[in-house]
Enzyme design. Structure first.
Site, short mmCIF file in Angstrom:
data_model
loop_
_atom_site.label_atom_id
_atom_site.label_comp_id
_atom_site.label_asym_id
_atom_site.label_seq_id
_atom_site.Cartn_x
_atom_site.Cartn_y
_atom_site.Cartn_z
CE LYS A 7 -1.99 2.85 2.72
NZ LYS A 7 -1.93 4.06 1.86
CD GLU A 66 13.24 0.71 9.08
OE1 GLU A 66 13.86 1.74 9.34
OE2 GLU A 66 13.72 -0.43 9.22
CB CYS A 126 12.97 8.98 8.38
SG CYS A 126 14.06 7.98 7.36
CD GLU A 129 9.70 12.68 11.77
OE1 GLU A 129 8.58 12.21 11.97
OE2 GLU A 129 10.60 12.08 11.16
P1 NAD Z 1 2.11 8.16 7.97
O1 NAD Z 1 2.41 7.36 9.17
O2 NAD Z 1 1.06 9.18 8.03
O3 NAD Z 1 1.70 7.20 6.75
C1 NAD Z 1 2.54 6.14 6.32
C2 NAD Z 1 1.67 5.11 5.62
O4 NAD Z 1 0.78 4.54 6.57
C3 NAD Z 1 0.79 5.66 4.49
O5 NAD Z 1 0.75 4.72 3.44
C4 NAD Z 1 -0.56 5.78 5.16
O6 NAD Z 1 -1.64 5.69 4.26
C5 NAD Z 1 -0.54 4.56 6.07
N1 NAD Z 1 -1.48 4.64 7.20
C6 NAD Z 1 -2.02 5.74 7.78
N2 NAD Z 1 -2.86 5.37 8.79
C7 NAD Z 1 -2.83 4.02 8.84
C8 NAD Z 1 -3.46 3.05 9.68
N3 NAD Z 1 -4.30 3.40 10.66
N4 NAD Z 1 -3.18 1.74 9.46
C9 NAD Z 1 -2.30 1.36 8.51
N5 NAD Z 1 -1.70 2.23 7.67
C10 NAD Z 1 -1.95 3.55 7.84
O7 NAD Z 1 3.51 8.74 7.55
P2 NAD Z 1 3.83 9.72 6.36
O8 NAD Z 1 3.33 11.06 6.74
O9 NAD Z 1 3.37 9.10 5.08
O10 NAD Z 1 5.43 9.68 6.35
C11 NAD Z 1 6.20 10.49 7.15
C12 NAD Z 1 6.72 9.73 8.33
O11 NAD Z 1 7.43 8.57 7.89
C13 NAD Z 1 7.72 10.52 9.14
O12 NAD Z 1 7.46 10.35 10.50
C14 NAD Z 1 9.05 9.89 8.78
O13 NAD Z 1 10.05 10.04 9.73
C15 NAD Z 1 8.67 8.48 8.58
N6 NAD Z 1 9.66 7.78 7.74
C16 NAD Z 1 10.50 6.90 8.36
C17 NAD Z 1 11.49 6.26 7.63
C18 NAD Z 1 12.45 5.29 8.29
O14 NAD Z 1 13.15 4.58 7.58
N7 NAD Z 1 12.51 5.23 9.59
C19 NAD Z 1 11.59 6.49 6.27
C20 NAD Z 1 10.72 7.39 5.67
C21 NAD Z 1 9.73 8.03 6.44
#
Ligand code: NAD
Length: 501
Positions: A192, A268, A302, A399
């Site tokens: 997804k 992650e 991130c 963040e």
């Molecule tokens: P997010 O958590 O809002 O969304 C990530 C994914 O999860 C999306 O596909 C979203 O649709 C899905 N999602 C949202 N609610 C959900 C639920 N209840 N159940 C299952 N899936 C759900 O994050 P974002 O805004 O897309 O990304 C930014 C975040 O990602 C930042 O916090 C960043 O640090 C983190 N990030 C971490 C890494 C790493 O390697 N540690 C890498 C990239 C981004």
């Protein structure tokens, strides 16, 4: 005046016909069962690029059914490692051959830079497939030294159907870091992508089919987190989940996994990484790395080294250098090869970053440069530098995930270790010093999954990447990444017919 406007020549394509907007299930592009679609927006123009099929629980069910069938009865898990390797190598070659198209989609859908995407991230994707292709024929167990007359060995078997939930900041890269090791292990999967960047995964799924990945092995269900994402994490027939995204949603994914079939989860998550500049550091290099480590990908990283701790002896000189570099960071059209800074990925993120900047100003940090939207159109924010930031401010703790650098002053090694660790996160860190004793002491004291000494962003397909504390657990990249997609079986049999078993 914050940043210079990029003014270079560009031979980049600027646009790409959007061919794939449906769900990819069992090797076909199909409409969602409800027939619903959602719009995906170009953050540079704020225009709708395409309407994309919106998958929900019932579509996830279909995708899981296809992946289950492909795992239980299909060829992929039963192929020799060499056969899987060859298909993955073809996939990697197709990624390289389509670098222009993939990079263009990344720019249109997420505001990424064309040059960085085509010449840096897309090659990382293909090399990630090659790296794990090379591992697929080397997945071995062990022969056990049993205490009785039994011979025994371990098998490392693919875990089954995996769910991959992906964020929007590096869509193609995250696809590769999750799909490549799970393919190598022999798993099948439902992916997804984030709702803000649904397009690259569909294009990559199309390439996987051309490469010869059998139907049902890779399925892509675009949709929203609360519906499609939640359906994956709570699915009874998905055997493991990997999630990259925010800490808050990571917790929800883990809870759903625990409350359904207890599937293992790899998370992650977010970060608030320290970048520490000691008095003896090469200051030009340190300033350059602080800029790259915070402004690359418009700060949507991130691992951004967003808490820049500078020792008091060099603080003022360093800040001057940093200010000059931040002001000179070229902002503009992401298709222009001279641009280093494009628009934020989406409106919601754009507004969030601006509100964090406002909080920084209100709480008394010194705004040295930036801090405002840029231009008339698109989700652009000027590269922003704050100094005199204190540990209690919200910009020191939350963040931001945008182009905002915060500088803190410190005196001693002991003090900076304590302050660098005073965060709920633990994803990455940077240390700038020529003193080996300081480098050793600090690198062993920092509670984070990565320590980069006199460098930053030293991510690599051979380097396990993941978090300490609330930055998550599990590792992606490196051979360690395979572990999440394998499980261990012990097989035992008597050596000879003995009464002493
Ligand atoms: P997010 O958590 O809002 O969304 C990530 C994914 O999860 C999306 O596909 C979203 O649709 C899905 N999602 C949202 N609610 C959900 C639920 N209840 N159940 C299952 N899936 C759900 O994050 P974002 O805004 O897309 O990304 C930014 C975040 O990602 C930042 O916090 C960043 O640090 C983190 N990030 C971490 C890494 C790493 O390697 N540690 C890498 C990239 C981004």
């Amino acid at each position: 005046m914050s940043s210079v406007v990029a003014n270079g020549s560009s031979k980049s394509p600027k646009t790409h016909e959007i061919k794939f907007t449906k769900l990819f299930i069992n090797g076909d592009f199909v409409d969602s069962i409800s027939g619903n679609t959602f719009e995906t927006i170009n953050p540079t123009t704020e225009e709708v690029i395409a309407k994309v099929a919106e998958g929900r629980k019932e579509d996830v069910d279909l995708a899981v059914k296809a992946a289950r069938e492909a795992f239980d009865n299909g060829p992929w898990p039963r192929l020799s490692g060499e056969a899987r390797r060859n298909i993955m190598l073809r996939f990697a070659d197709l990624i390289d051959e389509n670098a222009d198209k993939i990079a263009t989609l990344e720019v249109m859908d997420g505001g990424k830079l064309f040059g960085a995407s085509k010449y840096f991230e897309v090659p990382i994707c293909s090399e990630t497939f090659r790296y794990f292709a090379g591992a697929s024929d080397k997945i071995r167990g062990a022969t056990l030294k049993m205490s009785r007359n039994i011979q025994a060995y371990t098998l490392r078997e693919p875990i089954g159907v995996v769910g991959h939930i992906i964020p929007w900041n590096v869509p193609a890269y995250t696809f590769a870091t999750k799909v490549a090791p799970s393919l190598a292990a022999g798993c099948t999967m439902v992916i997804k992508p984030a709702e803000h960047t649904p397009l690259t995964a569909l294009f990559l799924a199309h390439l996987s089919k051309l490469a010869g990945v059998p139907d049902g092995v890779i399925n892509v269900v675009n949709g929203f987190g609360e519906t499609a994402g939640a359906a994956i994490s709570s699915h009874m027939d998905i055997d493991a989940v990997t999630f990259t995204g925010s800490t808050e949603v990571g917790r929800a994914v883990m809870k759903a996994a625990a409350e359904s079939n207890l599937k293992p989860v790899s998370l992650e998550l977010g970060g608030k990484s320290p970048f520490i500049v000691f008095d003896d550091a090469d200051l030009d290099k340190a300033a350059e790395l602080a800029v790259i480590g915070n402004l690359n990908n418009k700060g949507e990283m991130c691992v951004a080294g967003c808490r820049v701790f500078v020792q008091e002896g060099v603080h003022d000189v360093f800040v001057k250098k940093l200010e000059g570099m931040v002001k000179a960071w070229p902002i503009g059209d992401p298709f222009d090869l001279a641009t280093r800074h494009g628009p934020q990925n989406n409106k919601q993120q754009y507004e969030k970053v601006l509100s964090c900047i406002e909080n920084g100003k209100k709480e008394g940090a010194t705004l040295v440069t930036g801090g405002k939207p840029f231009g008339e159109k698109g989700y652009y924010i000027e590269p922003t530098l704050f100094t005199n930031v204190t540990d209690d401010m919200s910009i020191a703790n939350e963040e931001i995930f945008g182009p905002v650098i915060s500088v803190f002053k410190f005196k001693t090694v002991e003090e900076v270790i304590k302050r660098a660790n005073a965060t709920k996160y633990g994803l990455a860190s940077g240390i700038m010093t020529k003193n080996i004793d300081i480098a050793n002491t600090v690198s062993r004291s920092i509670k984070a999954g990565a320590v980069w000494i006199n460098c930053y962003l030293a991510l690599d397909r051979d380097a396990p990447h993941g978090g300490y504390k609330m930055s998550g657990f599990g590792r992606e990249q490196g051979l360690e990444a395979l572990e999440h997609y394998l499980q261990l079986k012990t097989v035992a049999t008597p050596i000879y017919d003995s009464p002493w078993l």
